[in-house]
Design a protein around this motif. Structure first.
Motif, PDB file in Angstrom:
ATOM      1  N   ARG A   1     -86.277  51.064  40.012  1.00  0.00           N
ATOM      2  CA  ARG A   1     -85.886  52.072  39.011  1.00  0.00           C
ATOM      3  C   ARG A   1     -86.390  51.692  37.620  1.00  0.00           C
ATOM      4  NH1 ARG A   1     -79.642  52.418  40.650  1.00  0.00           N
ATOM      5  NH2 ARG A   1     -80.155  50.302  41.282  1.00  0.00           N
ATOM      6  N   GLY A   2     -87.385  50.828  37.583  1.00  0.00           N
ATOM      7  CA  GLY A   2     -87.949  50.433  36.304  1.00  0.00           C
ATOM      8  C   GLY A   2     -87.477  49.057  35.887  1.00  0.00           C
ATOM      9  N   PRO A   3     -88.029  48.539  34.786  1.00  0.00           N
ATOM     10  CA  PRO A   3     -87.675  47.183  34.345  1.00  0.00           C
ATOM     11  C   PRO A   3     -86.256  47.116  33.784  1.00  0.00           C
ATOM     12  CG  PRO A   3     -89.174  48.224  32.788  1.00  0.00           C
ATOM     13  CD  PRO A   3     -89.021  49.174  33.928  1.00  0.00           C
ATOM     14  N   ILE A   4     -85.589  45.995  34.075  1.00  0.00           N
ATOM     15  CA  ILE A   4     -84.241  45.764  33.552  1.00  0.00           C
ATOM     16  C   ILE A   4     -84.306  44.525  32.670  1.00  0.00           C
ATOM     17  CG2 ILE A   4     -81.911  45.006  34.158  1.00  0.00           C
ATOM     18  CD1 ILE A   4     -82.134  46.674  36.694  1.00  0.00           C
ATOM     19  N   SER A   5     -83.779  44.628  31.495  1.00  0.00           N
ATOM     20  CA  SER A   5     -83.806  43.510  30.555  1.00  0.00           C
ATOM     21  C   SER A   5     -82.513  42.706  30.704  1.00  0.00           C
ATOM     22  CB  SER A   5     -83.933  44.051  29.113  1.00  0.00           C
ATOM     23  OG  SER A   5     -84.084  42.988  28.225  1.00  0.00           O
ATOM     24  N   ALA A   6     -82.632  41.504  31.283  1.00  0.00           N
ATOM     25  CA  ALA A   6     -81.452  40.654  31.491  1.00  0.00           C
ATOM     26  C   ALA A   6     -81.129  39.859  30.231  1.00  0.00           C
ATOM     27  CB  ALA A   6     -81.691  39.713  32.657  1.00  0.00           C
ATOM     28  N   LEU A   7     -82.157  39.423  29.538  1.00  0.00           N
ATOM     29  CA  LEU A   7     -81.966  38.715  28.271  1.00  0.00           C
ATOM     30  C   LEU A   7     -82.888  39.357  27.232  1.00  0.00           C
ATOM     31  CD1 LEU A   7     -81.970  34.970  29.439  1.00  0.00           C
ATOM     32  CD2 LEU A   7     -79.977  36.338  28.754  1.00  0.00           C
ATOM     33  N   ASN A   8     -82.359  39.525  26.043  1.00  0.00           N
ATOM     34  CA  ASN A   8     -83.123  40.248  25.035  1.00  0.00           C
ATOM     35  C   ASN A   8     -83.198  39.441  23.738  1.00  0.00           C
ATOM     36  OD1 ASN A   8     -84.489  42.313  23.799  1.00  0.00           O
ATOM     37  ND2 ASN A   8     -82.656  43.520  23.346  1.00  0.00           N
ATOM     38  N   LYS A   9     -84.315  38.746  23.575  1.00  0.00           N
ATOM     39  CA  LYS A   9     -84.581  37.958  22.358  1.00  0.00           C
ATOM     40  C   LYS A   9     -83.405  37.051  21.981  1.00  0.00           C
ATOM     41  CE  LYS A   9     -88.040  40.955  20.170  1.00  0.00           C
ATOM     42  NZ  LYS A   9     -89.106  39.979  20.265  1.00  0.00           N
ATOM     43  N   VAL A  10     -82.988  36.235  22.924  1.00  0.00           N
ATOM     44  CA  VAL A  10     -81.872  35.321  22.683  1.00  0.00           C
ATOM     45  C   VAL A  10     -82.398  34.071  21.976  1.00  0.00           C
ATOM     46  CG1 VAL A  10     -80.146  33.841  23.780  1.00  0.00           C
ATOM     47  CG2 VAL A  10     -80.554  36.153  24.654  1.00  0.00           C
ATOM     48  N   SER A  11     -81.810  33.756  20.876  1.00  0.00           N
ATOM     49  CA  SER A  11     -82.144  32.510  20.170  1.00  0.00           C
ATOM     50  C   SER A  11     -80.853  31.715  20.037  1.00  0.00           C
ATOM     51  CB  SER A  11     -82.723  32.801  18.791  1.00  0.00           C
ATOM     52  OG  SER A  11     -83.986  33.424  18.928  1.00  0.00           O
ATOM     53  N   LEU A  12     -80.951  30.445  20.396  1.00  0.00           N
ATOM     54  CA  LEU A  12     -79.720  29.672  20.529  1.00  0.00           C
ATOM     55  C   LEU A  12     -80.035  28.190  20.448  1.00  0.00           C
ATOM     56  CD1 LEU A  12     -76.690  30.204  21.354  1.00  0.00           C
ATOM     57  CD2 LEU A  12     -77.431  29.877  23.713  1.00  0.00           C
ATOM     58  N   SER A  13     -79.110  27.441  19.907  1.00  0.00           N
ATOM     59  CA  SER A  13     -79.266  25.990  19.880  1.00  0.00           C
ATOM     60  C   SER A  13     -78.002  25.358  20.439  1.00  0.00           C
ATOM     61  CB  SER A  13     -79.501  25.534  18.424  1.00  0.00           C
ATOM     62  OG  SER A  13     -79.638  24.143  18.394  1.00  0.00           O
ATOM     63  N   ILE A  14     -78.157  24.445  21.396  1.00  0.00           N
ATOM     64  CA  ILE A  14     -77.000  23.753  21.986  1.00  0.00           C
ATOM     65  C   ILE A  14     -77.222  22.255  21.804  1.00  0.00           C
ATOM     66  CG2 ILE A  14     -75.690  23.318  24.098  1.00  0.00           C
ATOM     67  CD1 ILE A  14     -76.668  26.051  25.133  1.00  0.00           C
ATOM     68  N   PRO A  15     -76.413  21.636  20.970  1.00  0.00           N
ATOM     69  CA  PRO A  15     -76.618  20.205  20.723  1.00  0.00           C
ATOM     70  C   PRO A  15     -76.182  19.341  21.904  1.00  0.00           C
ATOM     71  CG  PRO A  15     -74.796  21.045  19.405  1.00  0.00           C
ATOM     72  CD  PRO A  15     -75.348  22.212  20.137  1.00  0.00           C
ATOM     73  N   THR A  16     -76.691  18.152  21.983  1.00  0.00           N
ATOM     74  CA  THR A  16     -76.361  17.200  23.044  1.00  0.00           C
ATOM     75  C   THR A  16     -74.860  16.911  23.039  1.00  0.00           C
ATOM     76  OG1 THR A  16     -78.517  16.170  22.826  1.00  0.00           O
ATOM     77  CG2 THR A  16     -76.822  14.861  23.914  1.00  0.00           C
ATOM     78  N   GLY A  17     -74.266  16.875  24.229  1.00  0.00           N
ATOM     79  CA  GLY A  17     -72.871  16.502  24.367  1.00  0.00           C
ATOM     80  C   GLY A  17     -71.889  17.621  24.133  1.00  0.00           C
ATOM     81  N   GLN A  18     -72.364  18.803  23.887  1.00  0.00           N
ATOM     82  CA  GLN A  18     -71.459  19.924  23.621  1.00  0.00           C
ATOM     83  C   GLN A  18     -70.977  20.543  24.938  1.00  0.00           C
ATOM     84  OE1 GLN A  18     -72.914  23.560  21.476  1.00  0.00           O
ATOM     85  NE2 GLN A  18     -71.338  22.953  19.979  1.00  0.00           N
ATOM     86  N   MET A  19     -69.743  21.044  24.923  1.00  0.00           N
ATOM     87  CA  MET A  19     -69.218  21.784  26.075  1.00  0.00           C
ATOM     88  C   MET A  19     -69.180  23.253  25.681  1.00  0.00           C
ATOM     89  SD  MET A  19     -65.623  21.342  28.103  1.00  0.00           S
ATOM     90  CE  MET A  19     -65.072  22.515  29.332  1.00  0.00           C
ATOM     91  N   VAL A  20     -69.972  24.058  26.387  1.00  0.00           N
ATOM     92  CA  VAL A  20     -70.145  25.463  26.034  1.00  0.00           C
ATOM     93  C   VAL A  20     -69.684  26.343  27.181  1.00  0.00           C
ATOM     94  CG1 VAL A  20     -71.812  27.229  25.321  1.00  0.00           C
ATOM     95  CG2 VAL A  20     -72.147  24.850  24.625  1.00  0.00           C
TER      96      VAL A  20
END
Lengths: 498, 223
Positions: free
Chosen positions: B15-34
């Motif tokens: 049914r055409g393309p589906i966008s699962a993620l859209n220009k996601v910008s993110l930073s996850i530092p070491t040791g973080q619980m997200v």
């Protein structure tokens, strides 16, 4: 890890393992039995051929008979003709006892110049060659009514009653006579390593020696010697001459008979049969098995009128139920093997690939935790290989049991093979000019007819083929399964089962 | 630890393309619980797969440490997954024919350890998650909580830097859920892991230092 995982998979998915292994085992066993029977039939054919052509003969040279009447070389000989003059035989009480024997190459057979042997021996790749002359001896002996003399002085058969005696064995003017026919093979007394005598062993007396050249000596097949009540030291009339029996021989194979009833020196045979410098077959042994085709081609080129045949060609001359078995194995057996093998491979491939499909999440997970494509493929291929190997081992066991069962049952196959086209005799009856003629045509062949119990040889070759097929089946299934597993992308694999 | 820049993922469908993620910008530092939350189909699992080097973005970049994952060959991604990233799945994803210990050992197979080293480390990992007495049990002989513990032991036995958990308590009852979360939190704290959990469960999400919300392929910070 590979071994543990493989063992756990195969032992926990027993049903799939059993189906793949069983299919493979059935195919392997069938291939083994078909190959084994084919080898057994080949051995039986070789036994029959060896009894005719001797051991070690790779190629034979004969000459196909051509249209009679030309009187040229290769023309088939006419049958023996017995002609008795008015004064022949001994007459007593109105009965005349007659006896005569004739040695000929016979109706339908042909001879050719012995130079063919020289030609064969001149080839580099020929290790040995010898020539033989296949003949047929026909002996006539019996009693007929003695001819009576008419007023004109001519002889008229059957008129003895009017002239003071009816004659004949029944005293009523009838006749009684015996016709004895046996095959005679003239062979080189030098004792070449090929030829008919290589497949016989001496039972009594002695073999030919060089000094027997052109001598009237004969070696008998033991069966013929027994039925003719002849032993070493006795004499036998061949072609009207007396021959001394110097030995008796029997076939080295328990199953086969010898190719001829009697054997005499080649030059003696040529002289007595009035076939100077003529032979009927040349037996050729190539220097190696790889030279056979080249030697055959060279001989055919050098001897364009001759029929040059290899053992493979000669196998087709074996007839009887052995030939039927050979055809059956060659056609039905081979196709059945191919079909069952293809089915086993297909089942193996389908079950392996469906197994991979069923284990999509498993392989997706393994890839997610760091397994490389190669490791996953190795695992799938390894499982298939082991399943194939299990099938192979079981198949070899079933195949060996099947072969054992056939060998115990030992089905008897009859077979015959002709050494020459036809060696003939001609015995007839007729009259004219006060004599008696006998010309009743019949044919004989210098052939070995025998019943052979089929025995399948178990060779490493047959087992090797079985194991190789099992491994091949496993590899093919593993390749398909591995290919499918390799195409799985971990994210898709995990998503497809989420 | 993680740097995501303009991360976009599109899937081609009938049914055409589906966008699962859209220009996601993110930073996850070491040791973080997200914790990552959001509605079904919002892109949570896709984001987790990008972070786990299981999927390549349509555009944008994912950097783990100093390595750019989106440009790497498959073999190198497999190596990173083998050494650096641990996975825990909602359905446990244990191999049914292997025992608990053997399941844990599968994570060590790519590392080329000796058999004895592999066995020792797998046994130690299972003891750490409280299953020292269940080494030879098959998954079918274990409860859901125990199976998830085996999966956690499998994820941690290679001593990864990152632990990615996709609905790790989704198939468990509340009590078992709390036990598993306590276990994960303890390991996160003790091992200095970066722990990223995708969950629908707010009780689980509340335990995290940082909560992200994904909807229609876009991520927002949740306080």
């Amino acid at each position: 890890m590979f071994g543990t995982y493989l063992y756990r998979e195969l032992s926990n998915r027993r049903k799939q393992t059993a189906i793949i292994a069983a299919g493979m085992a059935l195919a392997i066993a069938l291939v083994m039995i078909v190959n084994g029977v084919a080898a057994g039939v080949r051995d039986a054919q070789a036994t029959v051929l060896a009894s005719v052509y001797g051991v070690g003969t790779d190629i034979t040279i004969t000459q196909e008979p051509i249209q009679p009447g030309g009187g040229e070389e290769g023309a088939p000989q006419e049958g023996p003709r017995f002609e008795f003059g008015a004064e022949d035989g001994e007459t007593a009480n109105g009965t005349r006892a007659l006896s005569q024997s004739s040695l000929t190459s016979g109706i339908g057979s042909s001879t050719f110049d012995a130079d063919a042997l020289t030609t064969a021996l001149s080839l580099d790749s020929v290790a040995a060659a010898t020539a033989t002359l296949a003949l047929s001896n026909v002996s006539f002996s019996g009693e007929v009514a003695a001819p009576t003399t008419t007023d004109t002085g001519e002889t008229a058969p059957g008129e003895g009653a009017q002239q003071g005696g009816r004659g004949g064995p029944d005293g009523a003017g009838g006749s009684a006579f015996n016709v004895d026919t046996f095959t005679v093979t003239g062979i080189d007394v030098a004792g070449e390593s090929v030829g008919p005598l290589t497949s016989v062993e001496l039972v009594d007396g002695r073999a030919f020696e060089s000094s027997d050249s052109d001598a009237n000596v004969v070696i008998l097949d033991t069966s013929y010697a027994t039925t003719s009540s002849l032993t070493v030291g006795d004499s036998l009339e061949i072609g009207g001459e007396e021959f001394e029996v110097i030995g008796t021989v029997t076939s080295t194979s328990a199953d086969a008979t010898t190719a001829s009833n009697t054997y005499i020196p080649l030059d003696t045979a040529q002289r007595v049969a009035d076939l100077e410098n003529q032979i009927s077959t040349v037996y050729v042994q190539a220097a190696s098995s790889t030279d056979i085709a080249a030697v055959q081609t060279a001989l055919q080129t050098e001897l364009p009128d001759a029929s040059v045949k290899t053992q493979e060609d000669l196998a087709s001359s074996v007839s009887g139920s052995l030939a039927t078995a050979s055809d059956l194995v060659g056609k039905l057996g081979t196709w059945l093997s191919i079909i069952v093998l293809a089915a086993a491979f297909l089942i193996s491939v389908l079950l392996t690939t469906s197994g991979v499909a069923r284990r999509t999440r498993e392989f997706g997970t393994l890839k997610a935790i760091g397994w490389s494509n190669g490791a996953v493929v190795r695992q799938v291929a390894g499982e298939s290989l082991v399943q194939g190997a299990i099938g192979g081992v079981v198949g070899v066991a079933i195949g060996l049991l099947g072969i054992l069962a056939i060998n115990i049952a030992a089905p008897v196959l009859s077979a015959s093979a002709a050494a020459t086209a036809v060696a003939g005799q001609g015995v007839g009856a007729g009259g004219g000019g006060g004599g008696n003629r006998f010309g009743d045509a019949a044919t004989t062949t210098a052939a070995a007819t025998t019943d052979i119990a089929l025995q399948i040889p178990v060779t490493f070759g047959i087992i090797g083929i079985a194991v190789a097929l099992a491994i091949l089946g496993g590899l093919i299934a593993g390749a398909f399964g591995g290919w499918r597993a390799a195409r799985l992308r971990p994210a898709e694999a995990l998503r497809s089962v989420a | 630890m993680y740097e995501l820049s303009d991360l976009t993922k599109k899937y081609e469908t009938k049914r055409g393309p589906i966008s699962a993620l859209n220009k996601v910008s993110l930073s996850i530092p070491t040791g973080q619980m997200v914790a990552i939350q959001g509605p079904t189909g919002g892109g949570k699992s896709t984001l987790l797969q990008m972070l786990g080097a299981l999927e390549r973005p349509t555009s944008g970049t994912v950097t783990l440490g100093d390595e750019e994952l989106s440009a790497m060959p498959d073999s190198r991604l497999a190596e990173i997954r083998a050494r650096t990233i641990g996975f825990v799945f909602q359905g446990f994803n244990l191999i049914p024919t292997l025992t608990a210990q053997e399941n844990v050992e599968t994570a060590l197979a790519p590392l080329g350890l000796s058999n004895s080293d592999r066995r020792l480390r797998a046994r130690a990992a299972l003891e750490k998650v409280g299953l020292g007495e269940r080494l030879t049990h098959h998954p079918s002989e274990l409860s859901g909580g125990q199976q998830q513990r085996v999966a956690i032991a499998r994820a941690l036995v290679k001593e990864p830097k990152v632990l990615l958990a996709d609905e790790p308590t989704g198939n468990l009852d509340e009590q078992t859920r709390d036990e598993i979360m306590e276990l994960l939190e303890g390991l996160w704290r003790d091992e200095g892991l970066t722990l990223i959990i995708v969950t629908h469960d707010s009780a689980v999400a509340k335990r995290a230092e940082r909560r992200l919300h994904l909807k229609h392929g876009s991520v927002t910070e949740k306080k």
